[in-house]
Design an enzyme around this catalytic site. Sequence first.
Site, PDB file in Angstrom:
ATOM      1  N   CYS A 121       0.820  -1.206   0.000  1.00 27.32           N
ATOM      2  CA  CYS A 121       0.000   0.000   0.000  1.00 27.32           C
ATOM      3  C   CYS A 121       0.859   1.262   0.000  1.00 27.32           C
ATOM      4  O   CYS A 121       2.078   1.216   0.141  1.00 27.32           O
ATOM      5  CB  CYS A 121      -0.917  -0.003   1.212  1.00 27.32           C
ATOM      6  N   HIS A 146       5.790   6.295  -2.510  1.00 27.39           N
ATOM      7  CA  HIS A 146       7.135   6.787  -2.853  1.00 27.39           C
ATOM      8  C   HIS A 146       7.050   8.259  -3.249  1.00 27.39           C
ATOM      9  O   HIS A 146       7.821   9.083  -2.793  1.00 27.39           O
ATOM     10  CB  HIS A 146       7.718   6.036  -4.056  1.00 27.39           C
ATOM     11  N   ARG A 158      11.698  -5.284   6.424  1.00 26.59           N
ATOM     12  CA  ARG A 158      12.394  -5.103   5.149  1.00 26.59           C
ATOM     13  C   ARG A 158      13.899  -5.318   5.289  1.00 26.59           C
ATOM     14  O   ARG A 158      14.626  -5.311   4.322  1.00 26.59           O
ATOM     15  CB  ARG A 158      12.075  -3.700   4.637  1.00 26.59           C
TER      16      ARG A 158
END
Length: 551
Positions: free
Chosen positions: A71, A204, A105
């Site tokens: 998302c 982003h 991550r």
Amino acid sequence: MTAKIDTQAAFEPETIDPNAVKQELIAKYPTKVARKRTKQIVINKVGEDFTVPEVGANVRTIPGIITQRGCSYAGCKGVVLGPTRDFVNLTHGPIGCGFYSWLTRRNQTKPPTAEEANFMPYCFSTDLQDNDIVFGGEKKLRAAIQEAYDIFKPKAISIFATCPVGLIGDDVHNVAKEMKEKLGINIFAFSCEGYKGVSQSAGHHIANNGIFKHVVGLDDTPGEGKYRINLLGEYNIGGDGFEIERFLQKCGITTVATFSGNSTYDQFATAHNADLNTVMCHRSINYVAEMMDKKFGIPWIKINFIGAGSSAKSLRKIARYFEDPELTDRVEEVIAEEMVEVEKVKADVRARCEGKLAMLFVGGSRAHHYQDLFAEMGMKTISAGYEFAHRDDYEGRRVLPGIKLDSDSRTIEELDVHPDPDRYRPRKSAEQVEELAAKGFTFRDYEGMMAQMPEGTLVIDDISQYETERMIEIYKPAIFCAGIKEKYAIQKKGIPMKQLHSYDSGGPYAGFKGAINFYREIDRMVNSKVWSYLKAPWQTNPELAATYACE
Ligand code: CFM
């Protein structure tokens, strides 16, 4: 409809007709869905001047299809801001959003001294409850900012809005402004509600805008170093950034700021003092590169430090930009030194890996970059695709003028950027740029994934779970690269699966030492058949029966 491909028969993968594969992938879908998917499944063909077919990309995932995507909040908080160690990154939302974006991550950081701030081990969240959804969460946000400030005294606090916050309409920007005035530190917010746009790619862009607006250019202190660059779109997953930093330093190149692996607030604030922006992941950070070019006169070039050959090429490109024989010589020395061990390991693994097939379905840049590493090992990428990249990442930036903004992209702000009246300083004169271009040097360009892929390979955007399984059955690749959501279904099919997001527990894979790590890891994986020896219970005994408990 085409006849079903006989996946049981012995075959040479190259003899499979990609058109038939495509037909088979979409044959199961209802007409409307098939029509959409057919634009996103493309058989590659590289024409003259590297033109490639058009790919349907950056469009909504069809409801009901199991996608790999994440998302907008993930793209903003997790990807771009997450790797910065001295911001307090505060998630305004239910606890799950903060928790699941907390270090999964594997972005690493290393403060130079124990005294320096490192908030990465913490997960900051307002932990919204039902009550806050009904009565509003602004009060709680204010209190959370105050609490974080009292305990940590950070340089900056960034606030990330999640879906429910957007839905109830908390004014995160106003709270940020108010608290900034009250506490005297930099506080700003991102409207990166998960539902914005069609994937993390929207996040982003939102993150790029925010960091550019609120931090880049705040500190004019000139730094040291002769060749000063920023590294954009490198997130230090599994220590990649440490390896890159190692050989950049060896070459005498100074990294002013990394966006955003192992980075700090001060790096972003001084980033405009660099003389070149090098862009690794084009998808996630091209906006900052473009905006810094416009505002400060710093040109950007695309580089890639994934793959030993690509790393060497990228170093040479940086050296060519600075046009200094001293740097060129040093870069050549470093490459020669680094390649000794690389060549040794490469020759060793090639003997066992040559000709094996790989499939890569990852994010917005790695499905391209990692093809270089596989090629170095003699392996072929038979099919690849991005989760959320845009057409320019597939087809090259040349298609940008032809991309129409749809309603999903229009919700993301485009900042209006102009040259800074005092600080705009073109790093290269028009003549220098022209001279370099005449020698084949490319500024501000990315040619995309497809130009590099052989004809007949399948490019699949936003691949679904169903398509993944069919591709595996048809091609039986030696390795499939994707993420955690895909991992176990692929392994259950007997195929080795490498996570190219988090690297499983491995890495670094960037640069020269990283390439060696990758060769060894993939060699180990494709040459051990462990997953094909395992059978699920229903495979060994398909007649399992069950009764209702009430019987
Ligand atoms: Fe860029 Fe990334 Fe990627 Fe990305 Fe990502 Fe990532 Fe990725 Mo996962 S920024 S687009 S949003 S290279 S988290 S470090 S691995 S999907 S291919």
